[in-house]
Write a protein that holds these residues in place. Structure first.
Motif, PDB file in Angstrom:
ATOM      1  N   HIS A  18       3.054  -4.370  -2.444  1.00  0.00           N
ATOM      2  CA  HIS A  18       2.710  -3.073  -3.004  1.00  0.00           C
ATOM      3  C   HIS A  18       1.344  -2.656  -2.479  1.00  0.00           C
ATOM      4  N   GLU A  19       1.174  -1.384  -2.234  1.00  0.00           N
ATOM      5  CA  GLU A  19      -0.084  -0.869  -1.698  1.00  0.00           C
ATOM      6  C   GLU A  19      -0.993  -0.374  -2.822  1.00  0.00           C
ATOM      7  N   VAL A  20      -2.231  -0.869  -2.817  1.00  0.00           N
ATOM      8  CA  VAL A  20      -3.267  -0.342  -3.701  1.00  0.00           C
ATOM      9  C   VAL A  20      -4.430   0.093  -2.822  1.00  0.00           C
ATOM     10  N   SER A  21      -5.287   0.949  -3.347  1.00  0.00           N
ATOM     11  CA  SER A  21      -6.393   1.449  -2.540  1.00  0.00           C
ATOM     12  C   SER A  21      -7.723   1.161  -3.221  1.00  0.00           C
ATOM     13  N   ALA A  22      -8.740   0.959  -2.391  1.00  0.00           N
ATOM     14  CA  ALA A  22     -10.075   0.701  -2.907  1.00  0.00           C
ATOM     15  C   ALA A  22     -10.737   2.010  -3.331  1.00  0.00           C
ATOM     16  N   THR A  23     -11.524   1.931  -4.405  1.00  0.00           N
ATOM     17  CA  THR A  23     -12.338   3.058  -4.849  1.00  0.00           C
ATOM     18  C   THR A  23     -13.789   2.616  -4.827  1.00  0.00           C
ATOM     19  N   GLY A  24     -14.676   3.493  -5.227  1.00  0.00           N
ATOM     20  CA  GLY A  24     -16.092   3.141  -5.211  1.00  0.00           C
ATOM     21  C   GLY A  24     -16.426   1.970  -6.115  1.00  0.00           C
ATOM     22  N   SER A  25     -15.697   1.824  -7.217  1.00  0.00           N
ATOM     23  CA  SER A  25     -16.021   0.759  -8.174  1.00  0.00           C
ATOM     24  C   SER A  25     -14.876  -0.206  -8.417  1.00  0.00           C
ATOM     25  N   GLY A  26     -13.794  -0.071  -7.669  1.00  0.00           N
ATOM     26  CA  GLY A  26     -12.689  -0.990  -7.929  1.00  0.00           C
ATOM     27  C   GLY A  26     -11.452  -0.664  -7.133  1.00  0.00           C
ATOM     28  N   LEU A  27     -10.342  -0.479  -7.853  1.00  0.00           N
ATOM     29  CA  LEU A  27      -9.042  -0.307  -7.206  1.00  0.00           C
ATOM     30  C   LEU A  27      -8.244   0.779  -7.903  1.00  0.00           C
ATOM     31  N   ARG A  28      -7.468   1.497  -7.116  1.00  0.00           N
ATOM     32  CA  ARG A  28      -6.517   2.454  -7.668  1.00  0.00           C
ATOM     33  C   ARG A  28      -5.121   1.872  -7.456  1.00  0.00           C
ATOM     34  N   VAL A  29      -4.375   1.732  -8.562  1.00  0.00           N
ATOM     35  CA  VAL A  29      -3.082   1.049  -8.540  1.00  0.00           C
ATOM     36  C   VAL A  29      -1.985   2.040  -8.909  1.00  0.00           C
ATOM     37  N   PRO A  30      -1.116   2.411  -7.980  1.00  0.00           N
ATOM     38  CA  PRO A  30       0.021   3.269  -8.314  1.00  0.00           C
ATOM     39  C   PRO A  30       1.081   2.476  -9.081  1.00  0.00           C
ATOM     40  N   LEU A  31       1.570   3.061 -10.156  1.00  0.00           N
ATOM     41  CA  LEU A  31       2.654   2.463 -10.923  1.00  0.00           C
ATOM     42  C   LEU A  31       3.862   3.386 -10.850  1.00  0.00           C
ATOM     43  N   PRO A  32       4.867   3.045 -10.061  1.00  0.00           N
ATOM     44  CA  PRO A  32       6.086   3.860 -10.056  1.00  0.00           C
ATOM     45  C   PRO A  32       6.725   3.876 -11.444  1.00  0.00           C
ATOM     46  N   ALA A  33       7.607   4.831 -11.672  1.00  0.00           N
ATOM     47  CA  ALA A  33       8.363   4.835 -12.923  1.00  0.00           C
ATOM     48  C   ALA A  33       9.088   3.503 -13.089  1.00  0.00           C
ATOM     49  N   HIS A  34       9.209   3.074 -14.329  1.00  0.00           N
ATOM     50  CA  HIS A  34       9.858   1.807 -14.719  1.00  0.00           C
ATOM     51  C   HIS A  34       9.522   0.681 -13.730  1.00  0.00           C
ATOM     52  N   SER A  35       8.270   0.265 -13.758  1.00  0.00           N
ATOM     53  CA  SER A  35       7.829  -0.770 -12.821  1.00  0.00           C
ATOM     54  C   SER A  35       6.861  -1.746 -13.467  1.00  0.00           C
ATOM     55  N   PHE A  36       6.789  -2.923 -12.850  1.00  0.00           N
ATOM     56  CA  PHE A  36       5.809  -3.950 -13.211  1.00  0.00           C
ATOM     57  C   PHE A  36       5.050  -4.316 -11.941  1.00  0.00           C
ATOM     58  N   VAL A  37       3.722  -4.322 -12.013  1.00  0.00           N
ATOM     59  CA  VAL A  37       2.872  -4.556 -10.844  1.00  0.00           C
ATOM     60  C   VAL A  37       1.843  -5.631 -11.175  1.00  0.00           C
ATOM     61  N   THR A  38       1.598  -6.524 -10.241  1.00  0.00           N
ATOM     62  CA  THR A  38       0.482  -7.455 -10.380  1.00  0.00           C
ATOM     63  C   THR A  38      -0.466  -7.265  -9.187  1.00  0.00           C
ATOM     64  N   VAL A  39      -1.754  -7.369  -9.499  1.00  0.00           N
ATOM     65  CA  VAL A  39      -2.803  -7.256  -8.489  1.00  0.00           C
ATOM     66  C   VAL A  39      -3.665  -8.514  -8.608  1.00  0.00           C
ATOM     67  N   GLU A  40      -3.803  -9.231  -7.497  1.00  0.00           N
ATOM     68  CA  GLU A  40      -4.525 -10.493  -7.504  1.00  0.00           C
ATOM     69  C   GLU A  40      -5.572 -10.463  -6.395  1.00  0.00           C
ATOM     70  N   GLY A  41      -6.725 -11.064  -6.669  1.00  0.00           N
ATOM     71  CA  GLY A  41      -7.762 -11.123  -5.649  1.00  0.00           C
ATOM     72  C   GLY A  41      -8.768 -12.217  -5.929  1.00  0.00           C
ATOM     73  N   ARG A  42      -9.604 -12.439  -4.957  1.00  0.00           N
ATOM     74  CA  ARG A  42     -10.645 -13.455  -5.039  1.00  0.00           C
ATOM     75  C   ARG A  42     -11.944 -12.825  -5.509  1.00  0.00           C
ATOM     76  N   LEU A  43     -12.605 -13.483  -6.474  1.00  0.00           N
ATOM     77  CA  LEU A  43     -13.917 -13.014  -6.914  1.00  0.00           C
ATOM     78  C   LEU A  43     -14.911 -13.200  -5.789  1.00  0.00           C
ATOM     79  N   ALA A  44     -15.476 -12.087  -5.355  1.00  0.00           N
ATOM     80  CA  ALA A  44     -16.417 -12.124  -4.218  1.00  0.00           C
ATOM     81  C   ALA A  44     -17.844 -12.246  -4.714  1.00  0.00           C
ATOM     82  N   ASP A  80      -9.820  -9.789  -0.769  1.00  0.00           N
ATOM     83  CA  ASP A  80      -8.511 -10.331  -0.385  1.00  0.00           C
ATOM     84  C   ASP A  80      -7.435  -9.948  -1.397  1.00  0.00           C
ATOM     85  N   VAL A  81      -7.364  -8.678  -1.691  1.00  0.00           N
ATOM     86  CA  VAL A  81      -6.466  -8.186  -2.732  1.00  0.00           C
ATOM     87  C   VAL A  81      -5.016  -8.222  -2.257  1.00  0.00           C
ATOM     88  N   ARG A  82      -4.146  -8.697  -3.132  1.00  0.00           N
ATOM     89  CA  ARG A  82      -2.707  -8.734  -2.869  1.00  0.00           C
ATOM     90  C   ARG A  82      -1.998  -8.161  -4.081  1.00  0.00           C
TER      91      ARG A  82
END
Length: 508
Positions: free
Chosen positions: A482-508, A454-456
């Motif tokens: 913001h869009e992030v993508s799943a990888t085999g072991s986690g998440l790939r998070v794009p960081l635009p220039a001069h940006s702050f990003v938070t990624v939140e999810g539930r421990l499964a 349930d990643v946001r």
């Protein structure tokens, strides 16, 4: 997706030190329009209020889960005499605020009003006592007035002023900036004063005081050592003295000179990078003060408090120089995000931090328009809101097998990606910043020891570093999905220039 990918490893099942919620504290001084016109508008105001406290400001701050509020200063604390601010408002004496603009202070916002504000916010009060021009008895009486039950002169006075039950007030500052506006004392002189004041600030009933000694300016490690010597002996047998539980220091991000600090909104890319270098120095300072404290307190029983931090620019043109009013851009938000990552890494020693200041002063989270009454949430506000899930969460170590990108800024090297992570109540929060003005980067999170569902994700950025919010355009810099993508072991998070990003999810 960019060519630059930063791998980061987070072990979800190995929690570290707890990130105290008090690292997200605030500071409200009788300075400019922070209190009057910001937090407090008076009962006769056309703006909705409760006992004069501005309710839309309260609502906005409640959304941040504000853990504590420091008051009445700052420099103002050491010329403030609390008895002038209790009783009927029309009988309270007027004083002159000699530190900030030489304006008259009505004392209409005093102890009862401050405590009412804290109750509305759900925040713990952090009161700075007057050591510079006050007396030991004056501060001792203030503690008694606020926290004692039963019967005593101060209890009877409190009840006569309309409050039957005592409040719980844990945090007390023993003065402010004693090396400067709080008395221009030498470290040894202040240490003796702090011992006296701390001794006579008593625990009443079940209220246990947490006394914070006024610590160093920036990298004055000798001041910290002098205070630590007053707390006990070197070595593992150290036991904290009963009159101080923590010590503070102050550090502002000022990339220019003290006489010309730079403009809040008119700056170029080089100015931005110099600002980030100045902000990143907080890590060096926290490490330095912690190392000194470790020599005397290896068990880390004494807390370190950074109760003033933030950017400090030249005041906005046309405003009172003594009011310290400045705009707040995306650059300020990145300074805040960088500070929080550093705070999280020092959670085993750092117990509190307070941004300067909450409303209309320095790196404020809220600005209010004096003409229209409009309320503006600054970019810095959004960093606090996006990061509030770190409060009282267990920090998670972030390993960086390939290091982090950096760039040379003058004689300094600036790491341009910053991140931290935590877990609480079955949820994970990762905060990531890209300080680079022009280049995007992807961070590949290798999440081990568990999975996240349930990643946001949200991103805070804008077209330009200079962008900021105004009453006419309040959402120029505001968080967006913001869009992030799943990888085999986690998440790939794009960081635009001069940006702050938070990624939140539930421990499964």
């Amino acid at each position: 997706m960019t060519d630059l990918v930063v791998p980061a490893v987070i072990n979800l099942d190995v929690p570290g030190p707890v990130i105290s919620r008090h690292l997200y504290g605030h500071f409200a001084e009788h300075l400019g329009r922070c209190v009057y016109g910001g937090l407090y508008v008076g009962e006769d105001s056309d703006l909705p209020n409760a006992g004069g406290i501005r309710l839309d400001v309260v609502e906005a701050l409640r959304a941040l889960d504000v853990p504590n509020l420091r008051w009445p200063g700052g420099c103002f604390a050491d010329e403030y005499h609390w008895m002038d601010g209790v009783g009927p408002r029309d009988r309270r004496p007027v004083m002159v605020n000699t530190h900030w603009g030489g304006v008259e202070e009505s004392n209409h916002f005093g102890t009862h009003e401050f405590m009412a504000l804290c109750e509305l916010l759900g925040a713990e009060p952090y009161i700075s006592g007057n050591v510079g021009s006050g007396t030991v008895r004056e501060m001792s009486d203030w503690v008694e007035y606020l926290t004692r039950d039963g019967d005593s002169p101060m209890v009877r006075l409190r009840r006569a002023n309309g409050r039957e039950e005592p409040w719980r007030v844990k945090f007390w500052g023993l003065g402010n900036e004693a090396w400067g506006c709080g008395g221009h004392m030498r470290a040894e002189q202040y240490a003796a004063e702090a011992r006296r004041f701390g001794t006579y600030c008593r625990d009443h009933g079940g209220n246990r005081l947490y006394r914070v000694a006024a610590g160093a300016n920036g990298d004055d490690y000798a001041w910290t050592e002098t205070l630590m010597k007053q707390l006990g002996d070197l070595g593992c047998a150290h036991r904290p003295a009963p009159f101080m539980q923590a010590l503070s220091f102050h550090h502002y991000t000022v990339p220019g000179s003290w006489e010309d600090k730079g403009d809040a909104t008119v700056f170029d890319t080089d100015d931005h990078y110099r600002t980030m270098v100045a902000a990143a120095r907080v890590d060096e300072l926290l490490t330095g003060h912690s190392n000194v404290m470790d020599c005397y307190d290896p068990g880390r029983n004494v807390g370190l408090v950074l109760d003033e931090w933030g950017t400090w620019w030249n005041v906005e043109p046309g405003t009172n120089p003594g009011f310290l009013y400045q705009q707040n851009t995306l650059r300020d938000a990145l300074v805040a995000a960088l500070h929080f990552d550093v705070f999280h890494r020092h959670a085993d020693r750092l117990v509190m931090a307070n941004i300067a200041q909450t409303v209309n002063v320095l790196q404020a989270v809220i600005l209010t328009d004096p003409d229209t009454g409009a309320l503006v949430l600054t970019p810095t506000y959004h960093v606090f809101e996006m990061n509030k899930g770190h409060q009282d969460a267990a920090s998670l170590r972030v390993d960086l097998p390939a290091g982090l990108p950096s760039r040379e800024v003058g004689r300094a090297s600036l790491t341009t990606v910053s991140l931290s992570a935590s877990r609480r109540d079955g949820r994970v929060l990762v905060s990531l910043s890209n300080l680079d003005a022009a280049e995007a980067v992807d961070v590949e999170l290798d999440l081990r020891g568990g999975a996240v569902a349930d990643v946001r994700a949200r991103v805070l950025t804008a077209g330009r570093l200079q962008d900021h919010n105004t009453p006419a355009a309040p959402d120029v810099v505001a968080p967006r999905p913001h869009e992030v993508s799943a990888t085999g072991s986690g998440l790939r998070v794009p960081l635009p220039a001069h940006s702050f990003v938070t990624v939140e999810g539930r421990l499964a």
